[in-house]
Every structure is written in structure tokens, then in C-alpha cells.
Scaffold this motif. Structure first.
Motif, PDB file in Angstrom:
ATOM      1  N   GLU A 283       0.821  -1.206   0.000  1.00 50.82           N
ATOM      2  CA  GLU A 283       0.000   0.000   0.000  1.00 50.82           C
ATOM      3  C   GLU A 283       0.857   1.258   0.000  1.00 50.82           C
ATOM      4  O   GLU A 283       0.463   2.281  -0.576  1.00 50.82           O
ATOM      5  CB  GLU A 283      -0.973  -0.016   1.179  1.00 50.82           C
ATOM      6  N   ASP A 284       2.045   1.184   0.625  1.00 59.43           N
ATOM      7  CA  ASP A 284       2.989   2.308   0.529  1.00 59.43           C
ATOM      8  C   ASP A 284       3.320   2.565  -0.935  1.00 59.43           C
ATOM      9  O   ASP A 284       3.340   3.713  -1.405  1.00 59.43           O
ATOM     10  CB  ASP A 284       4.303   2.002   1.273  1.00 59.43           C
ATOM     11  N   GLU A 285       3.591   1.466  -1.665  1.00 64.49           N
ATOM     12  CA  GLU A 285       3.919   1.577  -3.096  1.00 64.49           C
ATOM     13  C   GLU A 285       2.753   2.200  -3.849  1.00 64.49           C
ATOM     14  O   GLU A 285       2.949   3.064  -4.711  1.00 64.49           O
ATOM     15  CB  GLU A 285       4.145   0.174  -3.681  1.00 64.49           C
TER      16      GLU A 285
ATOM     17  N   LEU B 218       0.302   4.116  -2.692  1.00 64.25           N
ATOM     18  CA  LEU B 218       0.132   5.528  -2.326  1.00 64.25           C
ATOM     19  C   LEU B 218       1.183   6.382  -3.013  1.00 64.25           C
ATOM     20  O   LEU B 218       0.901   7.469  -3.513  1.00 64.25           O
ATOM     21  CB  LEU B 218       0.284   5.702  -0.815  1.00 64.25           C
ATOM     22  N   LYS B 219       2.410   5.872  -3.012  1.00 63.20           N
ATOM     23  CA  LYS B 219       3.507   6.597  -3.636  1.00 63.20           C
ATOM     24  C   LYS B 219       3.229   6.775  -5.128  1.00 63.20           C
ATOM     25  O   LYS B 219       3.420   7.862  -5.684  1.00 63.20           O
ATOM     26  CB  LYS B 219       4.808   5.818  -3.430  1.00 63.20           C
TER      27      LYS B 219
ATOM     28  N   ARG C  47       0.380   6.850  -6.571  1.00 62.60           N
ATOM     29  CA  ARG C  47      -0.720   7.811  -6.734  1.00 62.60           C
ATOM     30  C   ARG C  47      -0.209   9.248  -6.638  1.00 62.60           C
ATOM     31  O   ARG C  47      -0.589  10.116  -7.423  1.00 62.60           O
ATOM     32  CB  ARG C  47      -1.750   7.533  -5.647  1.00 62.60           C
ATOM     33  N   LEU C  48       0.665   9.484  -5.649  1.00 61.85           N
ATOM     34  CA  LEU C  48       1.198  10.841  -5.490  1.00 61.85           C
ATOM     35  C   LEU C  48       2.141  11.191  -6.643  1.00 61.85           C
ATOM     36  O   LEU C  48       2.199  12.347  -7.073  1.00 61.85           O
ATOM     37  CB  LEU C  48       1.922  10.967  -4.141  1.00 61.85           C
ATOM     38  N   GLN C  49       2.865  10.194  -7.158  1.00 60.44           N
ATOM     39  CA  GLN C  49       3.749  10.449  -8.299  1.00 60.44           C
ATOM     40  C   GLN C  49       2.935  10.808  -9.534  1.00 60.44           C
ATOM     41  O   GLN C  49       3.361  11.625 -10.358  1.00 60.44           O
ATOM     42  CB  GLN C  49       4.625   9.220  -8.585  1.00 60.44           C
TER      43      GLN C  49
ATOM     44  N   LEU D 188       0.081  12.410  -9.437  1.00 59.48           N
ATOM     45  CA  LEU D 188      -0.286  13.814  -9.218  1.00 59.48           C
ATOM     46  C   LEU D 188       0.886  14.712  -9.581  1.00 59.48           C
ATOM     47  O   LEU D 188       0.725  15.791 -10.147  1.00 59.48           O
ATOM     48  CB  LEU D 188      -0.644  14.061  -7.755  1.00 59.48           C
ATOM     49  N   GLU D 189       2.090  14.266  -9.246  1.00 61.32           N
ATOM     50  CA  GLU D 189       3.307  15.042  -9.476  1.00 61.32           C
ATOM     51  C   GLU D 189       3.519  15.295 -10.963  1.00 61.32           C
ATOM     52  O   GLU D 189       4.072  16.328 -11.347  1.00 61.32           O
ATOM     53  CB  GLU D 189       4.509  14.312  -8.872  1.00 61.32           C
TER      54      GLU D 189
ATOM     55  N   LYS E 174       1.550  16.214 -13.132  1.00 60.04           N
ATOM     56  CA  LYS E 174       0.894  17.460 -13.566  1.00 60.04           C
ATOM     57  C   LYS E 174       1.875  18.623 -13.519  1.00 60.04           C
ATOM     58  O   LYS E 174       1.822  19.518 -14.337  1.00 60.04           O
ATOM     59  CB  LYS E 174      -0.247  17.822 -12.608  1.00 60.04           C
TER      60      LYS E 174
END
Lengths: 194, 251
Positions: free
Chosen positions: B49-51, B53-54, B56-58, B60-61, B63
Motif C-alpha cells: 500500500e505504501d507503493e 500511495l507513492k 498515486r502521489l507520483q 499527481l506530481e 501534472k
């Protein structure tokens, strides 16, 4: 200066995340990312990639501390918290870059670089985590969702039941136990060492 | 099945912090095995799940790295030029003169001041807390509060809390760390100066390294160079390699 309404908004966000709205992390990221990257580039000599990476780690750390009960109230704004964690991660990245970069002073590799146990330990730990994650990937979707909602996002049995539209809390408990047994078998059959 | 469910419930309560950990010597083997296996399963869930989440944020990044190129307004507007003010005839000469002045300034005062800040930031890492063991407690001591703030990266707060602690060298060392990390090198320098000369302080070598960094941050490269040279010439100094590297990078 932080106003009362800003702090109230932070508290509301904290409660929302604790209540299972983990998609609020996206908002947290987009609201504060640019400010952190700017700060890290100006004050911490980080490049943009490292700064963004550090901030992602900070958001994940924040989330996990909220859901596992380590962070139950705010003594500072969420931004301050994220900046503090992000700063520490950036310092570590700067130190890693120095150790992993071409640090030779006279053209010859330094013995300290070859024997940098911390890098080896980090690579080994990364490999172990990848192998563990791959183990979970071998489960079916429902099992993966049940275990992730319960153990990572810390949902109650009832919340898992509602989210996945399962028949009853008892059914969730039985299903969870079976999924856990499956995962344990997968991990035990692999060559993952603790 | 009921017994297994009861065992799993106990294991979950312990691992999720709902009940205190059982004494390993007292718990039955089946419970112990269930605890170890579940702990490893939780590690797997955590890693996966860390992977996720990471990732998902990447996403977003992305953009930010792709958005800049697509946000340029390419609409052109035609404006009618009015008569040019008299003073503007001299604008090109003024601009050239200013550019010459800037170039002269850069030649006389190269970007050493900016370089010092960057070198400091590239080499400074707050020293790991070895002084105070932190445990989860409802009633932390003043030292535990201070070092909890330190480990959380709240350096300004940590420095203030550490000021209230007693005068032992270890507390002064970490107060200097917190001061440096929060940008207050002026207050950190005298603390580190005393500590690096204290013959019975086990972290005196580390204090000397941080003293050199603090001098660099203060824009005193000559003083930093002197201390770094001493470190570089000390065979068993823990920061000898870093000192040599930093000396090579100092202008």
C-alpha cells in the motif's frame, strides 16, 4: 499567521482522513507541494525531483501516523508537520547523494564508498519490501482489499463490510481470516527472510 | 474455527495497539506463531500500500512536470504603439551600463556567499538522537518532549525545549543541532566551540565537524577551512572523508 479558521480546516481534514477519506491526501499534496519544493530548493539545496519525492514520503508518513493513532491532535498546522518530515527526508537524500555520487578526490574510489553498509542495507530492505508487496499482489482483489482496509487503513470490521458491501461483520471476519491464511502461505512458500 | 478466530482477534488487538504486548515467555506457541505470521503479513500489506500511495502521489506530481509546458498563453494581441517618451531614447544605454555594473560585481564578488549556503545544506544532516530513548508515554519528561520534537524534525521547537533542560554536554550538543537545523547558526557556534574542546565529551569530534559547518553557514569560509583541515588530518575522525570532500569543494 495561521488563523483560527485555518487550524479548524486542518482539524477537519485530519478527522476526514481518520474517518476513511484517504482520497483527501490528494488535496493535501496539491495544496502544499509547490511551497515545499520551493522551500527545499531554496533552503536545502535539493533538486526538484528529490524535493517532490521527499514531500510524497512526508504525506505518506503523515497519513500512516494519522490512521495508526500516532497523530491524534495537531500541535501545529498540517503544513508545518509535512514540512518538518519532508525536511528530514531531504537531509537524508542529500547525504545519500553525497555517498553514492562520485566522491573520489584523487580519481580513485574511496574504500568508504565500497564498504557503505547503509546503502547495501537499504537496497536489501527495498528488495525485501518489494518481495513482500509482490506476495500481496498474488491474492485476489477482494482479499487484497479486505486486508488493506483492515491492516493499513485501520478500518473497523463494520467499515470494511460497508465499503465492500459484504453480508455481515461475521462474514468479514471469516473472509479476513481465510485471506490472511492465504497470504501467510504465499509468504512462507517464498524465500523472504526477516 | 472459533479458537482460531479468537487467537486472531488477540493477535490483531496486540498488533494494532488495542492491547499491550503479551510477555513472549508467557504466550502459548500457537499465539506466538500467529503473531509472527500476522506481523509479516502486515509488513506485506504495508509495503504494497505504501507503493500504491507513492504511485498515486507520483501521478499527481506528473501534472507539475508536464503542466508548465502546456500552460503558456499563445494568444497574440496587437497594440497600437504611441509616441515614444524622450527619456526612452537613453534606455538602451542605461541597460548596457547596468549590465556592465552587474558583471563587474560578479567578477569582484563571485557567488561564494550563495555557494557557502549550498555547501552547508548539502553536507549538513542533524545528528541522530543517541541521547534519549523515546517510548510512548502519556507523561513524557521534559527531555522526552524535547527529543520527540527533534526526531519529528520540529527543530525550532526542539531548540526551545532543550534550552530548559539541564546543562549536560549531550543536551547542549543536540540543542546546537536543532539550532543549526532551524537556521540559527549564530547561537549554535559557541555551544559547539565549547563541546569540541571538552576532552571527556564522547561526541567532541562530531562537535568539531558541526562547528566547521556552522562557520561555513555564517559566511566564514576561512575559519571553516581551518577546522576542516584539522579534521582531514585526524586519521580516526568520523567525518574525515566528508571534511576532505568539503575542502575540495570550498572556493
Amino acid at each position: 499567521m495561521k488563523t483560527t479558521s485555518d487550524l479548524s480546516a486542518d482539524l477537519a481534514l485530519l478527522e476526514a482522513i481518520r474517518g476513511g477519506r484517504h482520497e483527501m491526501l490528494d488535496r493535501l499534496y496539491t495544496e502544499h507541494r509547490s511551497a515545499f519544493v520551493h522551500y527545499a530548493r531554496q533552503q536545502l539545496s535539493a533538486n526538484e525531483e528529490d524535493a517532490a519525492d521527499a514531500f510524497q514520503d512526508a504525506v505518506i508518513v503523515f497519513y500512516k501516523n494519522v490512521v495508526n493513532g500516532n497523530l491524534t491532535e495537531l500541535s501545529c498546522s498540517i503544513r508545518t508537520y509535512l514540512f518538518a518530515v519532508g525536511k528530514r527526508v531531504t537531509y537524508r537524500k542529500n547525504a545519500q547523494r553525497r555517498r553514492e555520487g562520485p566522491a573520489e578526490l584523487d580519481g580513485k574510489p574511496s574504500p568508504a564508498d565500497e564498504l557503505d553498509l547503509e546503502i547495501f542495507r537499504r537496497i536489501e530492505n527495498d528488495h525485501r519490501r518489494q518481495t513482500l508487496a509482490a506476495g500481496l499482489g498474488q491474492l485476489g482483489d477482494t482479499c487484497r482489499q479486505i486486508l488493506t482496509l483492515f491492516y493499513y487503513h485501520r478500518y473497523s470490521i463494520e467499515s470494511v463490510q460497508n465499503t465492500l458491501e459484504l453480508s455481515s461483520p461475521g462474514a468479514v471476519r471469516v473472509k479476513k481470516l481465510r485471506c490472511l491464511d492465504q497470504l501467510k502461505k504465499i509468504l512462507n512458500n517464498g524465500v523472504i527472510k526477516d | 474455527m472459533e479458537r482460531r478466530e479468537n487467537i486472531q482477534q488477540r493477535v490483531d488487538d496486540e498488533l494494532l495497539g488495542r492491547r499491550p504486548a503479551a510477555n513472549p515467555k508467557d504466550s502459548d506457541p500457537e499465539l506466538r506463531d500467529a503473531l509472527n505470521d500476522t506481523r509479516r503479513a502486515m509488513d506485506a500489506v504495508d509495503a504494497a500500500e505504501d507503493e500504491a500511495l507513492k504511485a498515486r502521489l507520483q501521478k499527481l506530481e506528473q501534472k507539475y512536470s508536464s503542466g508548465a509546458a502546456t500552460s503558456v498563453n499563445t494568444t497574440a494581441t496587437v497594440r497600437t504603439l504611441g509616441p515614444r517618451p524622450a527619456w526612452r531614447r537613453f534606455a538602451p544605454a542605461l541597460a548596457a551600463g547596468l549590465a556592465l555594473l552587474v558583471a563587474l560585481a560578479l567578477w569582484l564578488w563571485p557567488a561564494a556567499a550563495v555557494g557557502h549556503e549550498e555547501l552547508f545544506a548539502a553536507h549538513f544532516q542533524p545528528y541522530e538522537n543517541l541521547a534519549v530513548d523515546l517510548t510512548r508515554t502519556d507523561d513524557p519528561s521534559p527531555a522526552e518532549r524535547a527529543f520527540t520534537a527533534y526526531e519529528a524534525g520540529e527543530y525550532e521547537r526542539a531548540a526551545k525545549l532543550m534550552q530548559e533542560l539541564d546543562d549536560r554536554p549531550a543536551y547542549r550538543f543536540y540543542r546546537a543541532q536543532a539550532l543549526l537545523a532551524s537556521g540559527n547558526h549564530t547561537a549554535a557556534i559557541p555551544l559547539l566551540n565549547d563541546l569540541m574542546e571538552a576532552s571527556d565529551f564522547p561526541l567532541r569530534n562530531q562537535a568539531r565537524w558541526y562547528y566547521a559547518l556552522a562557520k561555513l553557514k555564517a559566511g566564514r569560509p576561512a575559519a571553516a577551512r581551518t577546522t576542516l583541515s584539522e579534521i582531514a588530518e585526524t586519521p580516526d575522525h568520523p567525518f574525515r572523508a566528508e571534511a576532505r570532500e568539503l575542502l575540495a569543494r570550498l572556493p
